[in-house]
Design an enzyme around this catalytic site. Structure first.
Site, PDB file in Angstrom:
ATOM      1  N   THR A 167       1.059  -1.100  -0.092  1.00 39.89           N
ATOM      2  CA  THR A 167      -0.128  -0.072   0.100  1.00 39.89           C
ATOM      3  C   THR A 167       0.849   1.244  -0.002  1.00 39.89           C
ATOM      4  O   THR A 167       2.042   1.183   0.438  1.00 39.89           O
ATOM      5  CB  THR A 167      -0.989  -0.006   0.982  1.00 39.89           C
ATOM      6  OG1 THR A 167      -1.763  -1.042   0.995  1.00 39.89           O
ATOM      7  CG2 THR A 167      -1.622   1.027   1.385  1.00 39.89           C
ATOM      8  N   VAL A 196     -13.963  -3.369   2.144  1.00 36.76           N
ATOM      9  CA  VAL A 196     -13.061  -2.183   2.170  1.00 36.76           C
ATOM     10  C   VAL A 196     -12.334  -2.099   3.193  1.00 36.76           C
ATOM     11  O   VAL A 196     -12.538  -2.428   4.368  1.00 36.76           O
ATOM     12  CB  VAL A 196     -14.124  -1.135   2.377  1.00 36.76           C
ATOM     13  CG1 VAL A 196     -13.472   0.305   2.369  1.00 36.76           C
ATOM     14  CG2 VAL A 196     -15.051  -1.103   0.848  1.00 36.76           C
ATOM     15  N   GLY A 197     -10.696  -1.716   3.232  1.00 36.23           N
ATOM     16  CA  GLY A 197      -9.772  -1.865   4.297  1.00 36.23           C
ATOM     17  C   GLY A 197      -9.947  -0.274   4.916  1.00 36.23           C
ATOM     18  O   GLY A 197     -10.811   0.515   4.751  1.00 36.23           O
TER      19      GLY A 197
HETATM   20  N1  ASP Z   1      -4.138  -1.398   4.896  1.00 30.35           N
HETATM   21  C1  ASP Z   1      -4.261  -1.919   3.661  1.00 30.35           C
HETATM   22  C2  ASP Z   1      -5.725  -2.701   3.560  1.00 30.35           C
HETATM   23  O1  ASP Z   1      -6.203  -3.494   4.706  1.00 30.35           O
HETATM   24  C3  ASP Z   1      -3.361  -2.973   3.196  1.00 30.35           C
HETATM   25  C4  ASP Z   1      -1.862  -2.538   3.298  1.00 30.35           C
HETATM   26  O2  ASP Z   1      -1.413  -1.536   4.133  1.00 30.35           O
HETATM   27  O3  ASP Z   1      -1.154  -3.232   2.709  1.00 30.35           O
HETATM   28  O4  ASP Z   1      -6.343  -2.616   2.704  1.00 30.35           O
END
Ligand code: ASP
Length: 297
Positions: A167, A196-197
């Protein structure tokens, strides 16, 4: 006070475990993105412009899990999340579960400028984007072989069904003490459709407030959401913590309270920066006026 603030951009390329051989180049990508963000800040004069530019650079780089090269959901589709927020008037824009557009952060930026709503999902986000002149991307132009292989590995049980790593995010502070934050991601490999994250959710993956500072999170999204992690960081800054201490304390809480892993980048409204992770790696890049840009993992 504003006279002593040195403009700064800090970028991350995701918490996770980048293989040893790729760490230096992963970090170098972040350094270049931070330089591009700072150049935009100096041209356009705003922290908001800076974080958008830095994230665009990383979205276009297929090594990161955002924009081109983002990870795929369980059906092999791109469902993209992105958010941007500025700390002066607390304006923000975000999109989630959005079908492929080359730079989701630009659509989030358009949501911020439009001002009517803050967060658009799925087909509604795509419709908003098209109405604003963004052209949907051919999925084949954004889906990489590496993303396909990662999904195959997860679906066949050869790899852990966890968050993907990679990310991207950026925080910035301009000479007037205005801060901004932006985050963009494909989320988790093999995520359920509609998941959704934290990244596009204000206060979870992305937050900015000139009264304290700005933060972008990466890591296990469900845990970051439950802790409202970036808002928590801003509260620690408002209470007098340095950006490094605030980042460390928030990541410690992520680990101790929920047994989760991740990372944070933080800037305060005086231009001090900090970052922390409890993962093996989190690539970062830093560009500040008057200093050579740096990076690490
Ligand atoms: N935080 C992101 C999510 O859960 C993933 C990541 O940071 O790699 O969508």
């Amino acid at each position: 006070m504003s006279r002593s603030i040195v403009p700064v951009v800090l970028v991350h390329g995701g918490a996770g475990d980048v293989p040893e051989a790729k760490r230096a180049s992963h970090a170098e990508g972040c350094r270049l993105a931070a330089i591009a963000g700072l150049a935009r800040l100096l041209e356009a004069g705003s922290a908001l412009e800076a974080v958008v530019r830095a994230v665009e650079v990383l979205e276009d780089d297929p090594r990161y899990n955002a924009g081109t090269g983002a990870c795929l959901d369980e059906h092999g589709a791109l469902a993209l999340d992105a958010a941007v927020m500025e700390g002066t008037e607390l304006r923000a824009g975000a999109v989630c579960s959005m079908p492929p557009f080359r730079n989701p952060i630009d659509v989030a930026r358009a949501v911020l400028e439009d001002g009517r709503h803050v967060l658009y999902a799925g087909e509604g986000a795509a419709r908003f984007a098209k109405d604003r002149g963004f052209v949907p991307a051919d999925p084949a132009s954004m889906i990489t072989d590496a993303a396909r292989e990662r999904l195959r590995a997860v679906l066949e049980g050869r790899a852990h069904r966890g968050w993907a790593g990679g990310t991207v995010g950026a925080v910035a502070c301009d000479a007037e003490g205005h801060v901004a934050a932006a985050t963009s991601t494909g989320g988790m490999v093999g995520k359920r459709a509609g998941r959704v994250g934290d990244s596009p959710i204000l206060g979870a993956g992305t937050y900015a407030d000139d009264a304290s500072g700005a933060a972008s999170a990466t890591g296990e999204g469900e845990a970051i959401l439950r802790l409202a992690l970036t808002r928590h960081v801003c509260e620690l800054l408002a209470g007098g913590a340095s950006p490094d201490d605030a980042a460390r304390a928030a990541i410690a809480r992520l680990g101790s309270k929920l047994g989760a892993t991740g990372g944070l980048i933080v800037v305060d409204a005086t231009g001090r920066v900090g970052h922390a992770r409890n993962t093996q790696t989190m690539s970062w890049g830093l560009a500040r006026v008057g200093e050579a840009a740096s990076c690490g993992h």
